[in-house]
Structures are given as structure tokens and as C-alpha cells.
Design a protein around this motif. Structure first.
Motif, mmCIF file in Angstrom:
data_model
loop_
_atom_site.group_PDB
_atom_site.id
_atom_site.type_symbol
_atom_site.label_atom_id
_atom_site.label_comp_id
_atom_site.label_asym_id
_atom_site.label_seq_id
_atom_site.Cartn_x
_atom_site.Cartn_y
_atom_site.Cartn_z
ATOM 1 N N ARG A 19 3.182 -37.352 -8.302
ATOM 2 C CA ARG A 19 2.567 -38.563 -8.664
ATOM 3 C C ARG A 19 3.375 -38.849 -10.066
ATOM 4 O O ARG A 19 3.357 -38.306 -11.136
ATOM 5 C CB ARG A 19 1.149 -38.634 -8.786
ATOM 6 N N LEU A 20 4.115 -39.960 -10.197
ATOM 7 C CA LEU A 20 4.411 -40.477 -11.712
ATOM 8 C C LEU A 20 3.587 -41.553 -11.931
ATOM 9 O O LEU A 20 3.300 -41.329 -13.456
ATOM 10 C CB LEU A 20 5.792 -41.216 -11.174
ATOM 11 N N GLY A 54 6.084 -42.484 -16.666
ATOM 12 C CA GLY A 54 5.136 -43.039 -16.017
ATOM 13 C C GLY A 54 4.630 -44.400 -16.735
ATOM 14 O O GLY A 54 3.525 -45.008 -15.637
ATOM 15 N N ASP A 55 4.830 -44.733 -17.976
ATOM 16 C CA ASP A 55 4.071 -45.777 -18.485
ATOM 17 C C ASP A 55 4.791 -46.898 -18.014
ATOM 18 O O ASP A 55 5.722 -47.206 -17.657
ATOM 19 C CB ASP A 55 4.428 -45.776 -20.253
ATOM 20 N N ARG A 270 19.612 -39.260 -8.163
ATOM 21 C CA ARG A 270 19.162 -38.303 -7.420
ATOM 22 C C ARG A 270 17.721 -37.855 -7.203
ATOM 23 O O ARG A 270 17.381 -36.935 -6.966
ATOM 24 C CB ARG A 270 19.629 -36.973 -7.727
ATOM 25 N N THR A 271 16.701 -39.090 -7.720
ATOM 26 C CA THR A 271 15.521 -38.759 -7.747
ATOM 27 C C THR A 271 14.785 -40.087 -6.711
ATOM 28 O O THR A 271 15.281 -41.104 -6.836
ATOM 29 C CB THR A 271 14.758 -39.080 -8.909
ATOM 30 N N LEU A 272 14.570 -39.718 -5.699
ATOM 31 C CA LEU A 272 13.605 -40.846 -4.750
ATOM 32 C C LEU A 272 12.217 -41.250 -5.343
ATOM 33 O O LEU A 272 11.422 -40.181 -5.462
ATOM 34 C CB LEU A 272 13.488 -40.250 -3.407
ATOM 35 N N TYR A 273 12.148 -42.443 -5.771
ATOM 36 C CA TYR A 273 11.107 -43.053 -6.105
ATOM 37 C C TYR A 273 10.392 -43.615 -4.927
ATOM 38 O O TYR A 273 10.863 -44.538 -4.220
ATOM 39 C CB TYR A 273 11.120 -44.027 -7.104
ATOM 40 N N SER A 293 0.486 -46.544 -6.097
ATOM 41 C CA SER A 293 0.820 -45.421 -6.940
ATOM 42 C C SER A 293 2.494 -45.355 -6.743
ATOM 43 O O SER A 293 3.351 -46.073 -5.728
ATOM 44 C CB SER A 293 0.198 -44.061 -6.596
ATOM 45 N N VAL A 294 3.129 -44.484 -7.507
ATOM 46 C CA VAL A 294 4.594 -44.461 -7.481
ATOM 47 C C VAL A 294 4.441 -42.836 -7.603
ATOM 48 O O VAL A 294 4.024 -42.169 -8.429
ATOM 49 C CB VAL A 294 5.060 -44.918 -8.474
ATOM 50 N N TRP A 295 5.599 -42.259 -6.688
ATOM 51 C CA TRP A 295 5.820 -40.883 -6.420
ATOM 52 C C TRP A 295 7.244 -40.401 -6.730
ATOM 53 O O TRP A 295 8.141 -41.341 -6.568
ATOM 54 C CB TRP A 295 5.252 -40.250 -5.454
#
Length: 308
Positions: A19-20, A54-55, A270-273, A293-295
Motif C-alpha cells: 500500500r502506498l 504517499g503524500d 519499473r514500478t506498477l502503481y 487506495s493505491v498500491w
């Protein structure tokens, strides 16, 4: 998802997300722009910019806009023109709006073209916007029907691409890094569709990229031609290769949420949101509970210059 022979994800690499950020209504249409993640916080009537910690900060507030047709101003897909202006779909007004950093104005009126709420959007390198539409009043319990892709040209003129035929709830939409392909998810056909794209932005050669085991929603592309797809009913996000092989899957629990969309970002993209939510149909409940939410999940292949 059960690990059985009938599981379509049985051979896929499984990635556990982290979780972000949270506290959204229905998080949708993620974009990676200027080293930040942006999302539509749809039922809060805003676009949000989220930092690496995450802000979250409101980047565009649509809550004070007066609708042209008394509908709620719900932001959908968005992107940036070559001159840096932000454009965003107002789904139920059936408009594209433009924000220059100070003023929000009408960019394109799609009411004569759209047969239902407009939806996602991708903007190409020339400033041409390809827009998907639900094609029917989903939130009024109408039955699904086919509808055309829409385009707004760099000069601001808009038309329905009826020559391509109808699409069954075209949803997520993306353009490859070389500009030669446009890909969309046909939600109510359980398939990902690909079209060829020429130097003038014209589309042709419509064909199936992959069949999906469940309804496909938002998508993004990677540099090896893979398509990441949000499948909220599973719930999971999965990577499809052309032909239908599923190489990777990011499962979510029902408590974590149902993932409608994803985008590649971060270092080397290379990060999947992954966006997730729990209440898309009841807008007021979504506003009250704010369980969106965002992960994040690390992936092997970056997003490069693919759009979005």
C-alpha cells in the motif's frame, strides 16, 4: 483465485503489492507525469498528485465547476498536451476540459458524438486525444451496447471513429512508445483489442490482442509489448502477452479493494502503481467511506515512453 488447473493465473509469476496511499473515493486512471503519480479521485471531483512517500495533494479541483447538463462533474481519463496544458474528460458532461494552470475551460464538446458517458483517454505526442466511452448509461442500469472510439485532433476538432466499428465498453486505452499501436480494453467483450496507427494518427487493422478471463478495465503498456490490465472482479492486475499468455499477476484481497486501473512509473518506470476501491456504483457511499487506495509492485519490464 485458487491454485488449480482451472486457474488462468496458475503459470504466472505472483507479485505481492504494498500500500502506498489511501483515503480516496474511487481511484482511477493513474498517470505517471514529471516524476509523480497522478490519479482521478472521481467522486471527490478532483485530480490528485501523489509523491513517493504517499503524500497526496489536490492538483485540480473540479468541485466548483457548474455542469453544462446538471450532471455531476466526474473526472475520468486525462493527459497533457505538447504545450503542457492538462486535459481531462468530464464523464457525464461528455466534455473534455482543459486546465492551463489557472483556468479550467471547455476543450472539446463530445455530446453530439457520445452515446453514453465518456471514459478514459490517451494523448499522443502530437496532442491528439483518443477517448473511450461506455456507450450506455451504466449508472442507470441500461444494457451494454457497442459504441465508437472518439478522437479530438490537435486542432480541437472531434469525431467518432465509426469506420472502426463498435466497441463493447472500450475502457483503458494506450499508445505504444513508437506510436504504431493503439490498445484498448473492451470491458464487455472480455478482450484486449489492438489497432495499427499511422503518422497522422489514423487507426486501422483492428484485431484481438488477448482474451481475458474476466472483465478488463484500465491498462498500460510495457517496453516488451506486454499489457497490464486491471480486472476488478477477480480482483487482480495481470500482464498479458500478445496471444493471451498471462506472465505475471498481482492479486488483491476483497478487503484491499477491486483494481480498475494501473500504470508504470517510478525509476525506469519499473514500478506498477495499482488503483483499488470498494464502491464504484454508489457515489455517495464511496465519498463517505473513502476506501480507495493505491498500491505498488516491482516489475521486470519498464514502461519506457509508452502512453500513458
Amino acid at each position: 483465485m485458487n491454485d488449480t488447473a482451472s486457474d488462468p493465473f496458475a503459470g504466472a509469476a505472483r507479485i505481492i503489492p504494498k500500500r502506498l496511499s489511501s483515503g480516496y473515493t474511487w481511484a482511477e486512471c493513474p498517470r505517471w507525469h514529471e516524476d509523480s503519480l497522478w490519479i482521478s479521485d472521481m467522486y471527490a471531483h478532483r485530480l490528485v498528485r501523489i509523491g513517493a512517500d504517499g503524500d497526496a495533494q489536490t492538483a485540480l479541483d473540479l468541485s466548483t465547476r457548474t455542469s453544462v447538463n446538471d450532471s455531476e462533474v466526474i473526472p475520468g481519463g486525462f493527459g497533457w498536451l505538447p504545450d503542457g496544458r492538462l486535459i481531462v474528460t468530464s464523464m457525464h458532461e461528455r466534455l473534455v476540459l482543459v486546465f492551463d494552470g489557472e483556468n479550467l475551460t471547455e476543450y472539446a464538446d463530445l455530446r453530439a458524438l457520445a452515446t453514453g458517458p465518456v471514459n478514459d483517454m490517451v494523448v499522443d505526442a502530437d496532442g491528439r486525444a483518443y477517448i473511450t466511452q461506455l456507450g450506455f448509461e451504466l449508472f442507470e442500469n441500461e444494457e451494454p451496447k457497442e459504441s465508437a472510439l472518439l478522437v479530438v485532433e490537435p486542432d480541437g476538432s472531434a469525431r467518432a471513429l465509426t469506420e472502426l466499428g463498435g466497441f463493447w465498453g472500450a475502457n483503458g486505452v494506450a499508445v505504444s512508445a513508437d506510436g504504431r499501436r493503439l490498445v484498448t480494453a473492451e470491458a464487455f467483450a472480455n478482450q484486449i483489442t489492438v489497432l495499427d496507427r499511422d503518422d497522422q494518427g489514423r487507426l486501422s487493422g483492428r484485431r484481438v490482442f488477448a482474451q481475458t478471463p474476466e472483465l478488463p478495465d484500465g491498462i498500460c503498456l510495457d517496453d516488451e509489448g506486454g499489457v497490464w490490465v486491471g480486472m476488478p472482479s477477480v480482483p487482480a492486475v495481470a500482464r498479458f502477452a500478445e496471444g493471451g499468455a498471462i506472465t505475471d499477476v498481482i492479486p488483491l484481497t476483497h478487503e484491499q479493494g477491486f483494481p480498475p486501473a494501473c500504470v508504470l512509473g517510478g525509476e525506469d518506470r519499473r514500478t506498477l502503481y495499482v488503483c483499488a476501491g470498494l464502491e464504484v456504483m454508489d457515489w455517495e457511499k464511496s465519498r463517505q467511506s473513502r476506501l480507495g487506495s493505491v498500491w505498488t509492485a516491482p516489475v521486470n519490464v519498464g514502461g519506457g515512453a509508452n502512453r500513458p
